[in-house]
Design an enzyme around this catalytic site. Structure first.
Site, PDB file in Angstrom:
ATOM      1  N   ASP A  66      -0.812  -1.804   8.636  1.00 51.83           N
ATOM      2  CA  ASP A  66      -1.714  -1.762   7.318  1.00 51.83           C
ATOM      3  C   ASP A  66      -2.879  -1.019   7.822  1.00 51.83           C
ATOM      4  O   ASP A  66      -3.558  -1.462   8.592  1.00 51.83           O
ATOM      5  CB  ASP A  66      -1.826  -3.120   6.652  1.00 51.83           C
ATOM      6  CG  ASP A  66      -2.496  -3.027   5.454  1.00 51.83           C
ATOM      7  OD1 ASP A  66      -2.373  -2.001   4.673  1.00 51.83           O
ATOM      8  OD2 ASP A  66      -2.955  -4.405   4.776  1.00 51.83           O
ATOM      9  N   TRP A  80       4.120   6.114  -8.963  1.00 47.28           N
ATOM     10  CA  TRP A  80       5.536   5.975  -8.929  1.00 47.28           C
ATOM     11  C   TRP A  80       5.656   4.220  -8.514  1.00 47.28           C
ATOM     12  O   TRP A  80       6.375   3.445  -9.249  1.00 47.28           O
ATOM     13  CB  TRP A  80       6.408   6.438  -7.875  1.00 47.28           C
ATOM     14  CG  TRP A  80       7.992   6.241  -7.687  1.00 47.28           C
ATOM     15  CD1 TRP A  80       8.929   6.871  -8.423  1.00 47.28           C
ATOM     16  CD2 TRP A  80       8.478   5.257  -6.885  1.00 47.28           C
ATOM     17  NE1 TRP A  80      10.114   6.384  -8.076  1.00 47.28           N
ATOM     18  CE2 TRP A  80       9.952   5.191  -7.349  1.00 47.28           C
ATOM     19  CE3 TRP A  80       8.154   4.001  -6.122  1.00 47.28           C
ATOM     20  CZ2 TRP A  80      10.966   4.339  -6.719  1.00 47.28           C
ATOM     21  CZ3 TRP A  80       9.086   3.426  -5.445  1.00 47.28           C
ATOM     22  CH2 TRP A  80      10.182   3.438  -5.946  1.00 47.28           C
ATOM     23  N   PHE A 109       0.806  -1.014   0.020  1.00 47.99           N
ATOM     24  CA  PHE A 109      -0.081   0.005   0.033  1.00 47.99           C
ATOM     25  C   PHE A 109       0.928   1.307  -0.144  1.00 47.99           C
ATOM     26  O   PHE A 109       1.945   1.357   0.855  1.00 47.99           O
ATOM     27  CB  PHE A 109      -1.014   0.155   1.306  1.00 47.99           C
ATOM     28  CG  PHE A 109      -0.485   0.188   2.434  1.00 47.99           C
ATOM     29  CD1 PHE A 109      -0.462   1.285   3.113  1.00 47.99           C
ATOM     30  CD2 PHE A 109       0.259  -0.862   3.307  1.00 47.99           C
ATOM     31  CE1 PHE A 109       0.340   1.765   4.301  1.00 47.99           C
ATOM     32  CE2 PHE A 109       0.933  -0.682   4.574  1.00 47.99           C
ATOM     33  CZ  PHE A 109       0.842   0.705   5.193  1.00 47.99           C
ATOM     34  N   HIS A 151      13.751  13.976  -3.094  1.00 48.77           N
ATOM     35  CA  HIS A 151      12.715  14.345  -3.451  1.00 48.77           C
ATOM     36  C   HIS A 151      11.351  13.506  -2.840  1.00 48.77           C
ATOM     37  O   HIS A 151      11.353  12.360  -3.136  1.00 48.77           O
ATOM     38  CB  HIS A 151      12.859  13.976  -4.948  1.00 48.77           C
ATOM     39  CG  HIS A 151      11.559  14.544  -5.750  1.00 48.77           C
ATOM     40  ND1 HIS A 151      11.241  14.047  -7.084  1.00 48.77           N
ATOM     41  CD2 HIS A 151      10.785  15.503  -5.432  1.00 48.77           C
ATOM     42  CE1 HIS A 151      10.094  14.724  -7.428  1.00 48.77           C
ATOM     43  NE2 HIS A 151       9.599  15.475  -6.620  1.00 48.77           N
ATOM     44  N   VAL A 152      10.842  14.423  -2.101  1.00 46.51           N
ATOM     45  CA  VAL A 152       9.545  13.630  -1.305  1.00 46.51           C
ATOM     46  C   VAL A 152       8.470  13.682  -2.472  1.00 46.51           C
ATOM     47  O   VAL A 152       7.822  14.872  -2.675  1.00 46.51           O
ATOM     48  CB  VAL A 152       9.316  14.542   0.244  1.00 46.51           C
ATOM     49  CG1 VAL A 152       8.100  13.717   0.677  1.00 46.51           C
ATOM     50  CG2 VAL A 152      10.656  14.330   0.888  1.00 46.51           C
ATOM     51  N   LEU A 153       7.794  12.627  -2.795  1.00 44.43           N
ATOM     52  CA  LEU A 153       6.544  12.610  -3.479  1.00 44.43           C
ATOM     53  C   LEU A 153       5.225  12.821  -2.725  1.00 44.43           C
ATOM     54  O   LEU A 153       5.355  12.435  -1.514  1.00 44.43           O
ATOM     55  CB  LEU A 153       6.667  11.276  -4.206  1.00 44.43           C
ATOM     56  CG  LEU A 153       7.638  11.052  -5.209  1.00 44.43           C
ATOM     57  CD1 LEU A 153       7.450   9.600  -6.036  1.00 44.43           C
ATOM     58  CD2 LEU A 153       7.552  12.130  -6.363  1.00 44.43           C
TER      59      LEU A 153
END
Length: 588
Positions: A283, A204, A175, A194-196
């Site tokens: 989770d 990604w 996840f 680089h933080v998405l």
């Protein structure tokens, strides 16, 4: 925190028997790592250990016997001299440091994969993945393919190939939830990381896992299918995250495969929804399942039904309003389902009298070292009807068995006391590998193990140490990496480093500036512009306008322009304005 000593057989052991595993993984990674750069590959794993089942069993059925393996892969780089400052300030007049002192390893990426195996299924769950952001120190060409994405996909394909079993389904599950840092504390303060965001991270991961569906796995599979589910989004919005390739339309499905991957659905006519949802560590859907279980008492859990949620569709609809998936957040759930060779009809439904022995056709297709998977249980018993044993009316109650005294007579010791001779320990023995390689519930080949094999306690201690270090600057990252490698027993030693063999170039295949955002190159005409000389501006009238415009392209003069001169009869003279009214308009 104390280090895990490799000499202690109860805690850790160097996996000398799995040297082929290290070579196999390093060969795969070296084929995708950039040429001319040295990398450190650090793979830690645990042996299969009995754990709690992922899914709850239907009423009246035993839960599946489940085993778990932990795999942790860390990749480090060796920054070239001059890119990383020294940890200590040089004294005046001191000699320059050697190359071995300046090129120290720095961790750049790590991923944790948990493998759950049963007699019917092998599940690879991607628990955590994170980077430090110092990969830019290698000065790779701009526009080159993502190195982290390729390493992640290759490692998953490596584990998937070495855990394949005949007639057993393999699943890759994760996840995607965006977070600033997972495994490297302080790395968010590094400007090179680089933080998405949520959408970028889901896209990604879909792009990372897509090569596994298109031939990255070297094992032959009967069928493959990928599933993507983003709670709260429609099907059209979810398809925007799927990679646009020629085979993605047939490989990807918007939805979930929980009913397909559960072997209970093939054995019973009806299965409660709570028996189809697996429980993974940390989770969001597992936490929601636990909250729904609290609504019912322990006595009513045998029925298997929740009060508020009656189906899987309702479960996912309510997941969209959970904290992890609401308030502007987005969480994507991804499954990759790999079906092995389909079992024959004789092995799929054996007769009731042969339940203890597997069929001949099933066992003959397996390797000689791998035992056959036990056949499926009978499906003629309903899951929601409790079993009842008929009582014969004429039968008399059985008499209780006679009581037998369990007390043992104590043996009288007599004679001289003979001391035991001490045993000298000449070599360290690994108790971690003293277990079968293949059973009916897991397959654990030496080629699929890590370079360092530890037990559960040592593995948790190694991972917890990483969460207490600092990677905010390159100096601190090098120091923290060295401490973690020493504590984990994963120093350079005999392994050394792995040198990449792939030729990395930019997206255009040549070295040069990247294309613009619009995809078209910018044409610079500075050298092609000729200014008008001062002598050309001395003329007047039509002669002045003959060389217009002033800037001539490509060295060619522009066409002479005609000047329109109005005649005297076409010019109207202005009338007298003495007779204007008070509103300011003409009185004509």
């Amino acid at each position: 925190m104390s280090s895990s000593k490799s000499s202690s057989p109860k805690h850790a052991v160097n996996n000398n028997t799995a040297s082929g595993s290290a070579n196999c993984l390093r060969d795969r990674l070296a084929a995708i790592l950039p040429q001319g750069h040295k990398f450190g590959i650090h793979h830690i794993s645990t042996p299969p250990t009995r754990t709690e089942p992922l899914c709850a069993a239907p009423p009246g059925q035993r839960p599946d016997k489940t085993y778990r393996e932990n795999h942790f892969l860390a990749v480090s780089i060796y920054p070239r001299e001059g890119t990383a400052p020294s940890l200590k300030r040089a004294s005046p007049g001191a000699e320059p440091a050697k190359e071995a002192d300046t090129r120290k390893p720095a961790l750049v990426f790590a991923i944790e994969v948990l493998i759950f195996t049963t007699a019917y299924q092998t599940t690879l769950f991607v628990s955590k993945a994170d980077s430090t952001g110092y990969l830019h120190l290698l000065n790779l060409p701009k526009g080159a393919p993502s190195l982290i994405r390729r390493v992640c996909a290759t490692f998953l394909a490596y584990l998937l190939d070495h855990r394949r079993r005949n007639h057993v389904q393999s699943i890759v599950n994760l996840f995607a939830r965006a977070q600033a840092q997972y495994l490297f504390p302080g790395s968010v303060r590094n400007k090179g990381k680089h933080v998405l965001d949520d959408r970028g991270l889901v896209r990604w991961w879909c792009k990372t896992l897509n090569p596994l569906m298109e031939g990255l796995s070297r094992e032959p599979w009967a069928s493959t299918k990928a599933y993507l589910l983003v709670p709260g989004l429609e099907e059209g919005e979810s398809r925007a995250f799927i990679p646009r390739t020629t085979a993605s339309l047939a490989n990807w499905v918007v939805g979930h495969p929980l009913e397909r991957i559960s072997h209970y659905t093939g054995e019973f006519d009806w299965v409660p929804p709570r028996c189809l949802i697996p429980s993974y560590p940390d989770d969001p859907k597992s936490r929601f399942r636990d909250e729904l279980d609290e609504e019912i008492s322990k006595r009513k859990r045998d029925i298997g039904a929740w009060k508020s949620v009656k189906s899987l569709e309702q479960f996912w609809d309510m997941m969209a309003f959970r904290q992890e998936c609401s308030s502007g957040r987005m969480t994507g759930f991804v499954w990759l389902v790999f079906d092995s060779n389909q079992p024959s009809s004789s092995s799929a439904a054996p007769p009731a009298t042969d339940l203890a022995t597997p069929s001949t056709s099933f066992s003959s297709s397996l390797p000689s070292s791998m035992p056959a998977t036990p056949p499926r249980r009978r499906g003629d018993i309903s899951s929601y009807t409790p079993r009842s044993t008929p009582v014969k009316a004429a039968a008399a109650p059985p008499s209780p068995p006679p009581k037998v005294s369990r007390k043992k007579a104590k043996k009288k010791l007599s004679g001289p006391v003979v001391p035991r001779a001490p045993k000298v320990k000449t070599h360290a023995r690994s108790y971690l590998v003293d277990r079968p390689t293949a059973t009916a519930y897991y397959y654990w080949p030496p080629e699929g193990r890590g370079d360092k094999m530890v037990d559960e306690a040592a593995y948790k201690r190694i991972v917890e140490l990483l969460l207490h270090l600092d990677f905010s600057t390159i100096d601190k990252a090098i120091g923290s990496s060295r401490r973690w490698l020493d504590e984990a027993g994963m120093g350079e030693g005999a392994e050394g480093g792995t040198v990449g063999r792939a030729i990395i170039s930019d997206s255009l295949g040549v070295s040069g500036p990247p294309p613009s955002a619009t995809g078209s190159s910018v044409i610079n005409l500075t050298g092609l512009i000729r200014r008008k000389k001062a002598s050309e501006s001395s003329d007047t009238g039509a002669t002045h306008n003959q060389n217009s415009p002033l800037k001539v392209l490509n060295g060619l003069p522009a066409e002479p322009q005609q000047v329109n001169i109005l005649g005297a009869n076409l010019v109207r003279k202005k009338k007298d304005v003495a007779g204007l009214d008070s509103a300011g308009t003409s009185s004509r």
